[in-house]
Design a protein around this motif. Structure first.
Motif, PDB file in Angstrom:
ATOM      1  N   MET A 243      43.719   4.419 -25.919  1.00 48.52           N
ATOM      2  CA  MET A 243      43.682   5.864 -26.094  1.00 48.52           C
ATOM      3  C   MET A 243      42.322   6.414 -25.691  1.00 48.52           C
ATOM      4  O   MET A 243      42.216   7.457 -25.061  1.00 48.52           O
TER       5      MET A 243
ATOM      6  N   CYS B 135      42.058   6.396 -21.911  1.00 45.73           N
ATOM      7  CA  CYS B 135      42.944   7.350 -21.239  1.00 45.73           C
ATOM      8  C   CYS B 135      42.535   8.798 -21.496  1.00 45.73           C
ATOM      9  O   CYS B 135      42.557   9.621 -20.605  1.00 45.73           O
ATOM     10  N   PHE B 136      42.171   9.090 -22.760  1.00 43.49           N
ATOM     11  CA  PHE B 136      41.943  10.506 -23.091  1.00 43.49           C
ATOM     12  C   PHE B 136      40.477  10.899 -23.032  1.00 43.49           C
ATOM     13  O   PHE B 136      40.148  12.054 -22.890  1.00 43.49           O
TER      14      PHE B 136
ATOM     15  N   LYS C   6      37.251  13.723 -32.551  1.00 45.91           N
ATOM     16  CA  LYS C   6      38.290  12.788 -32.056  1.00 45.91           C
ATOM     17  C   LYS C   6      39.343  12.494 -33.112  1.00 45.91           C
ATOM     18  O   LYS C   6      39.600  11.329 -33.469  1.00 45.91           O
TER      19      LYS C   6
ATOM     20  N   HIS D   6      42.446  12.465 -32.969  1.00 47.69           N
ATOM     21  CA  HIS D   6      43.587  11.619 -32.594  1.00 47.69           C
ATOM     22  C   HIS D   6      43.306  10.152 -32.887  1.00 47.69           C
ATOM     23  O   HIS D   6      44.189   9.423 -33.338  1.00 47.69           O
TER      24      HIS D   6
END
Lengths: 498, 493
Positions: free
Chosen positions: B30, B33-34, B46, B48
């Protein structure tokens, strides 16, 4: 009592109240003050309700509550009250509302925390007086330290941090060894439940040597709390630095924890060791009586003077407690009954003295005797209250102090006349230092110009001083109604020391 | 070649650690990717990552209750055992990880050092720790120890900009490698002593007395390094001081739990054939005494807590010694260690999380001076720290008291009242330094500018949970005490 857990209610009302107060906005100081007062009044009411159904002819525990609490570790929730604890519980519930009322003007910083600390302290003290399970008692005994530590450390005087740490470490060090001793008892008896242990000790007593060590561990803890000479050095510091409310609670109730501990736990659990230690403790108590009085004679700080007088007065209580058997083997109830009564008396008289010192300190911000003199003309009502407290403290017949001291000395005389002679010198010295204090403090010429305009006691102050005076006179004249609550229990209790 | 088939029991047993590992990898993915590696990114909360971590930890915790009840099943040809003991220890590790990841978002973005690795590393480490708590042969123990250590070395040096962080990480790595050497050598001796077995279950009576003793001793030394027992403790204060405060908290709790779990299993397996009871008790005494004495004059809170952690390792050693006493193995007393570890989780993590919610520019707020007057500035955080300190000192109505009570009670019942007295005396000493932060927070006026980190909902939630836990274990300990007693019943069988 109709299945109502009255003792639980008494213990936890202040704690629940503290929890409720913690949700009140801190800016709302008057709500906080009134709320705390109301909570303490409710607690007083509950204790009076309990008193009405207290059967004083019984010598056993009443309103008992037993619940398994941590069965895997052998701890039970066991409460009960008898003649030994009832007066102390009432003393606590009686003192606290007065203390709350006395702080309305003088505590202005962090009011919320202050009220919460005092309420938690009250729960702790009540719990310690009512617990009948060793570990359960220990929980309250220790938990009580923390609010007191904050009261001294946050709201105290100049050297408050030193005094708070000294108070905490002294008391904690004593109690930890008691903790090991409790575990040892558990190993021997298989339970922490006091009545069960006492019953099992009758058939399966502990070895003498075992008792000596265990008693020493318990005694150290209680002796620090009382305090017995030479473990008293934390007391003058704590008293002088604590805010008025702290001193009142400390002198009024907290010191009695030690003497109560001897009565409830130390002596009945280790009867053989008690016999061995009795002369030692009595001599230390006698030294404390004379030493405390002599120290009080030379103090210039009024608060310190009263603090040392506590060392002396508590010496009598300790002496009375240990005078339970005459040379011919007959029981002697006077000593213990007198000691229990004297615990209450000392709470009233010294508590009142501290309140009065607090009142004058609020106005003049000094406690040095040299800064006063001749204020009787300026503050006549105040002076009347002060003189009553003084007379109660030195044991004038007709006031409470006399009854307690007389009973103790009677008990001591029956057992050990020599002790009585030495102890009486303390009475004489007590009169000397207290009367000297009154003379230098209230009478004589008005030397200091600043003292000419001190305001006399306000209506609020009269409201919280008067109940104490009423109790002083009541105990002084009608002491029988108080000793009647205690005596049946003490008579039964003495069998445990066989 | 044999076909690899998992039985259902085996699947259930590895499920918690598998979930933790998977969460760790997911977090790494993650983050790549993000995250766009923008420098400002390090100050964003952050959320997420935090939520993914929390979900993973909750899932792993739930997975603990999947497998059967009070049985003790050896799986994977003895490489691991699924029993209540392992699941109890795993539960503490997972809770510690849950609380840490909950608090990490606010803390790391507060000091401007928020990178995805932190989340990934604690989950990868936690997975290895759970495995260690369940491992019952030498190979699986060693692999788990090494895996978790790797995560710890990186976490200790997580903040590259701090000099002490680099120093701590380096020291940790060297000492860790050194202790692994002891561990491995000891394992080799045990292998020889048992006539060529790596299974703990085979280390009972058949052990060669000389080789077995040397092997057990070396393995104990290896784990003594990991838990920071004296005389193998010197790395602890430096590592704590260098690590970000939250990582230090997680290490303090989780490593201790996992290492103690492994040590207890090993000691139960070798039994007292090696006559280790006296040695372990001696280590316990020295550790309690030295840890508490050295903590007395620390002014850095992390160092103080490091020495306090050393001292607590000493208390935790007492039941280990008791379990071995007089030649008979008695796992029942180990319940005290388990309960103590649970209380230690909420207590210690409580202080570290509370300190994580404060900052000093982009530094940790970790000195006694820095928290002066906190009681006025941030009363709730000060209250939480006070509660933890009171619990660490073992004062009643807290989990810390119940834990000490449990251990000292067993010591007195087992006939070792001297151990209880020494424990009590060292506790007396400890009260002094545990009170120092309280004095600083309440009795002094604010001196330095302390800031509270923003976006701190996770920190507050974690702090609420630890504070509640401290009081819950102090007031209503019965359920956990009973569980810990049940957990050790089948140990060493």
């Amino acid at each position: 009592m109709n299945g109502l857990p009255i003792l639980t209610l008494i213990i936890f009302t202040p704690a629940v109240g503290a929890l409720l107060l913690s949700f009140v906005d801190r800016k709302n100081e008057s709500v906080m003050r009134q709320g705390a007062l109301m909570i303490s009044l409710v607690t007083l009411l509950l204790s009076l309700v309990m008193l009405t159904s207290f059967d004083k002819s019984l010598g056993s525990y009443q309103f008992e509550e037993i619940q398994a609490w941590v069965p895997s570790l052998g701890i039970s929730y066991h409460l009960g009250i008898d003649g030994i604890s009832i007066l102390l519980v009432l003393l606590t519930t009686f003192t606290m509302p007065l203390v709350f009322l006395s702080t309305w003007k003088c505590v202005t910083d962090r009011v919320k925390e202050f009220q919460i600390c005092l309420l938690l302290l009250q729960s702790g003290m009540l719990g310690a007086f009512l617990a009948l399970d060793l570990i359960f008692f220990y929980l309250f005994w220790e938990a009580m330290l923390i609010p007191m530590y904050f009261i001294i450390g946050i709201w105290g005087g100049q050297r408050r941090i030193y005094a708070a740490i000294k108070f905490f470490i002294y008391t904690m060090v004593g109690s930890l060894l008691m903790f090991v001793a409790m575990l040892w008892i558990y190993k021997h008896a298989g339970t922490f439940d006091l009545p069960t242990i006492l019953a099992s000790l009758q058939s399966n007593p502990m070895a003498r040597e075992e008792q000596l060590w265990l008693f020493a561990a318990f005694a150290l803890s209680f002796a620090i709390k009382v305090p017995i000479f030479p473990l008293h050095t934390w007391l003058p510091d704590a008293h002088v630095e604590a805010p008025t409310a702290g001193s009142v609670v400390l002198a009024g109730v907290l010191l009695k924890m030690g003497t109560y501990g001897f009565l409830r736990f130390g002596m009945p659990l280790f009867p053989d060791a008690t016999v061995v230690f009795t002369p030692w403790i009595c001599w230390l108590a006698l030294i404390g009586i004379v030493y405390g009085a002599c120290m009080a004679l030379v103090q210039n700080d009024i608060k310190k003077l009263v603090a040392y007088s506590s060392v002396s007065h508590l010496g009598y209580v300790v002496l009375g407690i240990f005078m339970y058997r005459q040379a011919n083997g007959a029981d002697s109830v006077e000593g213990i009954v007198g000691a229990i009564l004297q615990m209450v008396n000392h709470g009233l008289s010294t508590g009142m003295l501290f309140l009065l010192i607090g009142i004058i300190y609020e106005r003049r911000h000094t406690r040095q005797l040299a800064n006063y003199g001749g204020i009787a003309k300026v503050v006549p009502i105040y002076s009347v209250f002060f003189i009553i407290a003084t007379l109660s403290s030195i044991g004038l017949p007709g006031l409470n102090g006399f009854v307690g001291e007389f009973l103790i000395l009677l008990g001591v005389f029956k057992v050990e006349p020599l002790y009585a002679v030495i102890a009486s010198t303390g009475v004489v010295l007590g009169a000397v230092y207290m009367l000297t204090l009154t003379r230098r403090f209230l009478f004589g010429p008005l030397v200091h110009e600043e003292n000419a305009h001190i305001a006399d006691v306000s209506a609020r102050e009269i409201v919280y001083l008067t109940p104490i005076v009423v109790m002083m006179v009541w105990i002084g004249l009608g002491s029988k109604s108080f000793t009647d609550l205690v005596e049946p229990t003490v008579i039964q209790y003495l069998d445990l020391l066989r | 070649m044999e076909e690899l088939v998992f039985s259902r029991a085996e699947f259930e047993a590895v499920l918690p650690s598998a979930i933790l590992f998977a969460t760790g990898l997911l977090l790494l993915l993650m983050d790549t990717c993000f995250g766009d590696r923008d420098p400002n990114e390090d100050s964003s909360p952050k959320t997420h990552l935090v939520l993914t971590g929390v979900a993973g930890a909750l899932l792993a915790f739930a997975a603990l209750s999947v497998s059967a009840g009070d049985t003790s099943v050896r799986l994977f040809a003895g490489a691991m055992t699924d029993d209540l003991f392992g699941r109890f220890a795993a539960g503490i590790i997972i809770l510690a990880t849950l609380l840490t990841s909950l608090a990490a978002g606010g803390y790391l973005s507060g000091i401007g050092k928020h990178r995805g690795e932190f989340h990934a590393l604690i989950f990868l480490g936690a997975g290895a720790m759970v495995l260690l708590a369940q491992a019952t042969n030498l190979i699986s123990i060693f692999v788990a120890v090494e895996t978790l250590s790797l995560a710890l070395y990186v976490l200790a040096g997580y903040v590259r900009a701090w000099r002490e962080s680099a120093e701590g990480a380096f020291k940790y790595f060297i000492m860790g490698a050194f202790s692994s050497g002891f561990l491995l050598l000891g394992m080799a001796f045990l292998y020889g002593a048992s006539g060529g077995s790596i299974q703990l279950a085979d280390f009972g009576d058949g052990l060669d007395p000389v080789l077995g003793s040397v092997g057990t001793l070396l393995v104990i030394i290896g784990f003594a390094f990991k838990v920071g027992a004296v005389p193998f403790h010197s790395w602890v204060p430096d590592v704590y001081q260098g690590s970000p405060v939250l990582a230090a908290g997680w290490m303090a709790v989780a490593v201790k739990v996992a290492s103690f779990a492994a040590l207890l299993r090993l000691v139960m397996a070798t039994g007292d054939s090696a006559n280790m009871a006296g040695l372990i008790m001696a280590i316990a005494v020295i550790t309690m005494a030295l840890g508490n004495l050295a903590a007395l004059n620390q002014t850095n809170l992390k160092r103080m807590l490091a020495y306090s952690g050393i001292a607590h390792s000493g208390y935790l050693m007492i039941p280990v010694g008791l379990a071995l006493h007089e030649g008979s193995v008695n796992p029942k007393v180990l319940a005290g260690s388990l309960f103590y570890l649970a209380a230690y989780l909420v207590t210690t993590l409580g202080v570290f999380v509370a300190l994580s919610s404060l900052k000093h520019g982009d530094r940790d707020c970790d000195t006694l001076d820095a928290i002066k007057g906190l009681g006025r500035r941030h009363p709730l955080i000060a209250l939480a720290i006070t509660l933890s300190m009171v619990s660490l000192a073992g004062i009643p109505l807290t989990g810390g008291f119940m834990g000490k009570y449990f251990i000292f009670r067993d010591a007195v019942l087992g006939g070792y009242w001297q151990l209880a007295v020494i424990g009590i005396v060292t506790s007396m000493v400890s009260i002094y330094y545990y009170l120092r932060p309280v004095v600083a927070m309440y009795f002094h006026e604010p001196s330095e500018k302390i800031e509270k980190v923003e976006a701190a909902w996770g920190l507050h939630l974690a702090l609420g949970i630890t504070s509640f836990g401290i009081l819950y274990l102090g007031v209503m300990p019965e359920r956990l005490v009973a569980l810990s007693l049940r957990s050790v019943e089948r140990l060493g069988m």
